[in-house]
Design a protein around this motif. Structure first.
Motif, PDB file in Angstrom:
ATOM      1  N   LEU A 138     -54.175  33.582-183.336  1.00  0.00           N
ATOM      2  CA  LEU A 138     -54.827  33.228-182.071  1.00  0.00           C
ATOM      3  C   LEU A 138     -54.712  34.396-181.100  1.00  0.00           C
ATOM      4  O   LEU A 138     -55.668  34.766-180.432  1.00  0.00           O
ATOM      5  CB  LEU A 138     -54.192  31.967-181.463  1.00  0.00           C
ATOM      6  N   GLU A 139     -53.532  34.975-181.050  1.00  0.00           N
ATOM      7  CA  GLU A 139     -53.302  36.059-180.096  1.00  0.00           C
ATOM      8  C   GLU A 139     -54.097  37.312-180.450  1.00  0.00           C
ATOM      9  O   GLU A 139     -54.453  38.098-179.582  1.00  0.00           O
ATOM     10  CB  GLU A 139     -51.801  36.364-179.999  1.00  0.00           C
ATOM     11  N   ASN A 140     -54.397  37.469-181.728  1.00  0.00           N
ATOM     12  CA  ASN A 140     -55.210  38.614-182.134  1.00  0.00           C
ATOM     13  C   ASN A 140     -56.694  38.326-182.006  1.00  0.00           C
ATOM     14  O   ASN A 140     -57.521  39.155-182.377  1.00  0.00           O
ATOM     15  CB  ASN A 140     -54.893  38.983-183.586  1.00  0.00           C
ATOM     16  N   GLY A 141     -57.043  37.114-181.546  1.00  0.00           N
ATOM     17  CA  GLY A 141     -58.445  36.764-181.366  1.00  0.00           C
ATOM     18  C   GLY A 141     -59.201  36.545-182.664  1.00  0.00           C
ATOM     19  O   GLY A 141     -60.406  36.730-182.735  1.00  0.00           O
ATOM     20  N   ASN A 142     -58.483  36.117-183.726  1.00  0.00           N
ATOM     21  CA  ASN A 142     -59.154  35.882-185.007  1.00  0.00           C
ATOM     22  C   ASN A 142     -60.042  34.642-185.000  1.00  0.00           C
ATOM     23  O   ASN A 142     -60.872  34.473-185.877  1.00  0.00           O
ATOM     24  CB  ASN A 142     -58.116  35.703-186.125  1.00  0.00           C
ATOM     25  N   ALA A 143     -59.827  33.732-184.031  1.00  0.00           N
ATOM     26  CA  ALA A 143     -60.606  32.502-184.000  1.00  0.00           C
ATOM     27  C   ALA A 143     -60.776  32.049-182.556  1.00  0.00           C
ATOM     28  O   ALA A 143     -60.141  32.580-181.643  1.00  0.00           O
ATOM     29  CB  ALA A 143     -59.905  31.411-184.811  1.00  0.00           C
ATOM     30  N   ALA A 144     -61.658  31.046-182.354  1.00  0.00           N
ATOM     31  CA  ALA A 144     -61.982  30.594-180.998  1.00  0.00           C
ATOM     32  C   ALA A 144     -60.881  29.722-180.408  1.00  0.00           C
ATOM     33  O   ALA A 144     -60.680  29.703-179.194  1.00  0.00           O
ATOM     34  CB  ALA A 144     -63.291  29.824-181.008  1.00  0.00           C
TER      35      ALA A 144
END
Lengths: 295, 224
Positions: free
Chosen positions: A199-205
Motif C-alpha cells: 500500500l505504501e509503495n502505491g501498488n494498489a488503490a
C-alpha cells in the motif's frame, strides 16, 4: 540384480539420514509431547487434562500484528491476544509456548494439532467454523477499507477494473471481496508486513482488512484515510480449537464467562490497545463474557 | 537525510534477534547441505545406471522435487506428515527434510552430469594401465568429478540460504520473519522502519552469500 541392490541400499541410506536428522532437530519439547499424545489416540488434539498434565500449552499467535500479537525489541511476545494467552496459562497453571502463525496457516495448525489454541485475531466465520471450533468471542470487528487521502476509496460499487485492492491471503477481507465483489481485482499478500509495504509503495488503490486494523493504520499514518469504515456484517474475534476438542472448548468458554466478572478484556484493552485505538473505541471493540454471541 | 528507520535496528536486542534469525537460516541450510552432498553423490551414481526402472524412478524423484515449489513441499512435510501419518515434527525438522530432499535432487543431477562429462578415454586409459574398476573410480574419475562439482555445490549452498526465507510460513522464525516482527512492533514510532530493516536484511544476506559465491567462482576458474 546388482543395481536393484544398490538402489535398495540408497533408499536405506536415505531413510537412515532422515532418522538421523530426526534426532538432531527434535529439540522442541513442546512438539514432542504433542507427538506422543497424537500417536496414542486417534484424535489430533490434546484434551484439557493432557495439557495440564504436560505442564505446557501451545498457543498460536501472530508475531507481526501490532497491537494484537507481536514481538517487542526484547524478544517478548506482546499484544491483546498475548495478554489473554498469558492469562489462560496462568489459570491453567501451565507454561505457555507461543507458536508463530500466519493468517494463511492458522487452520492447518489446529487441524494437525500442532497448537492447542489459536489466539491470532481469528474472525469467526461460517466456513471456518466447519474446520475449527470457536469459543466465545472476546472482540468485535467489521471490515474496513483504507486508501490514500489523495485518492480516497469510499465505495466499492462501479469499481474501475484497472485498480486493485490489497488483501492478505486467508483473511475475512479476501473471502468477502471474492464473494461479493468478484469483479474487483485483488492483490494478495501472505504476510501483514508485505501488504502494508505494498500500500505504501502505491501498488494498489486501497487495502481491505479488519476495520480495527485500518482505523489504527490511518491514525498512525498521516495521508491515509478509512474511506469505508464498516463493510459487510460485523463479526467477532474468538479463540479457536481443533474441531471436536470439547474439553478445551468448554474450559475456554467457562474461562471467558468468568473473566467477564472482573472486566478482564477491558483491562486487556487498556494494557495493550489503548495506545493504538484510543479510549473512544473501547466499548465498541471489547466483548466481555462473550456477550455479543448470546444476543 | 531522510529517516530510514535504521534506529529500530539498535533498539533493545533487535540486532541480536536478527543475527539469531540468520543463524537459524544458516543452521538449517548447513545441515541440509551436509546431508545433501553424500546423498546427492549416491543419487548421482545411481542415476548413471542404464537400468530403465532405476532411471525412471530417480528421474521422477528429481522432477517432482524440482517442479514443486519449495513452499508446497514445506506444507506437505510440515502439515501433511501430521495429518496423514500422525507425526508431529517441528518446523525446523520439516525444513531440514525438505531442503535435504531438494538438495539431494539438485546435487544428484550435478553429480550425474559431472560423471557423464568425464570422457570415455579416461576410463579406457585407466583400463589400459590395468587399474581395477574401483581404482579407476578412486584415482581417475572421482578426483576429476569432485573438481567439477565443488563450485556447483557451493552455489547450491547460497541458493539454499536464500530459499530459507520461505520457512517462516511453517512457523520457523528466521531472519526475514524477525525483520517483519521488528517492523511491525515499531510501526507507530518508526513508520519508515521497513526500509531500514529490509536494507539490513539485504546486507546480511549479501555479506553471507557473496564470499561463498566468490569462492565458488574462484574454484571454478582454478579447476574448471
Amino acid at each position: 540384480m546388482k543395481k536393484i541392490k544398490l538402489f535398495t541400499a540408497a533408499a536405506l541410506a536415505l531413510s537412515a539420514a532422515f532418522a538421523l536428522t530426526g534426532c538432531g532437530g527434535a529439540d522442541d519439547a513442546a512438539t514432542d509431547t504433542a507427538a506422543d499424545t497424537a500417536s496414542g489416540t486417534d484424535a489430533v488434539y490434546r484434551t484439557i487434562d493432557e495439557i495440564k498434565e504436560s505442564g505446557e500449552i501451545n498457543i498460536g499467535v501472530f508475531t507481526d500484528k501490532h497491537p494484537f500479537g507481536y514481538v517487542d525489541e526484547n524478544s517478548e511476545y506482546q499484544g491483546y491476544d498475548v495478554y489473554f494467552a498469558r492469562r489462560i496459562g496462568e489459570d491453567l497453571g501451565v507454561k505457555v509456548n507461543f507458536v508463530s502463525t500466519e493468517a494463511a496457516n492458522r487452520i492447518e495448525y489446529l487441524q494437525t494439532g500442532k497448537v492447542d489454541i489459536i489466539l491470532a485475531n481469528f474472525t469467526v466465520t461460517q466456513e471456518r467454523a466447519e474446520e475449527v471450533d470457536f469459543a466465545l468471542p472476546y472482540m468485535n470487528v467489521a471490515l474496513g477499507v483504507v486508501s490514500p487521502e489523495s485518492a480516497p476509496v469510499t465505495t466499492l460499487d462501479n469499481w474501475d477494473d484497472s485498480k486493485q485492492i490489497i488483501v492478505i491471503s486467508g483473511t475475512t477481507a479476501e473471502t468477502y471481496l471474492t464473494e461479493n465483489y468478484p469483479d474487483i481485482p485483488l492483490q494478495k499478500y501472505d504476510t501483514y508486513a508485505n501488504a502494508k509495504n505494498a500500500l505504501e509503495n502505491g501498488n494498489a488503490a486501497a487495502w481491505a482488512n479488519d476495520n480495527t486494523e485500518v482505523i489504527a493504520y490511518s491514525l498512525q499514518n498521516p495521508g491515509y484515510v478509512v474511506g469505508i469504515p464498516t463493510l459487510g456484517s460485523s463479526d467477532t474475534i474468538a479463540p479457536a480449537v481443533s474441531k471436536g476438542n470439547e474439553t478445551v472448548l468448554n474450559w475456554l468458554n467457562d474461562e471467558i464467562t468468568a473473566l467477564g466478572a472482573e472486566k478482564f478484556f477491558h483491562e486487556d484493552y487498556e494494557a495493550t490497545l489503548i495506545d493504538t485505538y484510543g479510549p473512544d473505541y473501547e466499548d465498541q471493540l471489547v466483548v466481555e463474557s462473550g456477550a455479543a454471541a448470546q444476543q | 537525510m531522510p529517516d530510514l528507520g535504521l534506529d529500530v535496528l539498535f533498539k533493545g536486542k533487535n540486532m541480536l534477534r536478527l543475527l539469531g534469525g540468520l543463524w537459524t537460516a544458516v543452521e538449517i541450510s548447513l545441515i541440509a547441505v551436509a546431508l545433501s552432498i553424500p546423498l546427492g553423490i549416491l543419487l548421482g551414481i545411481i542415476m548413471t545406471s542404464k537400468n530403465p526402472i532405476v532411471k525412471a524412478v530417480t528421474r521422477i524423484y528429481l522432477e517432482f522435487v524440482r517442479i514443486m515449489p519449495q513452499l508446497v513441499l514445506l506444507f506437505i512435510v510440515f502439515f501433511g506428515s501430521t495429518g496423514a501419518l500422525g507425526w508431529n515434527i517441528s518446523g525446523e525438522l520439516a525444513s531440514v527434510i525438505v531442503f535435504t530432499a531438494w538438495g539431494t535432487a539438485e546435487m544428484g543431477d550435478l553429480v550425474r552430469g559431472a560423471l557423464i562429462s568425464i570422457p570415455k578415454h579416461q576410463y579406457e586409459s585407466a583400463a589400459a594401465l590395468s587399474l581395477t574398476s574401483a581404482q579407476t573410480y578412486i584415482y581417475v574419475i572421482i578426483p576429476q568429478t569432485v573438481r567439477r562439482l565443488i563450485p556447483l555445490s557451493i552455489n547450491l549452498i547460497t541458493r539454499m540460504i536464500k530459499t530459507t526465507s520461505l520457512i517462516l510460513m511453517i512457523g520457523v522464525v528466521e531472519v526475514l520473519k524477525v525483520a517483519q516482527q521488528i517492523i511491525e512492533a515499531n510501526r507507530m514510532t518508526s513508520p519508515n522502519a521497513a526500509f531500514g530493516v529490509y536494507l539490513a536484511v539485504l546486507l546480511i544476506y549479501f555479506i553471507l552469500c557473496w564470499p561463498i559465491s566468490l569462492l565458488a567462482r574462484r574454484l571454478e576458474k582454478k579447476w574448471g
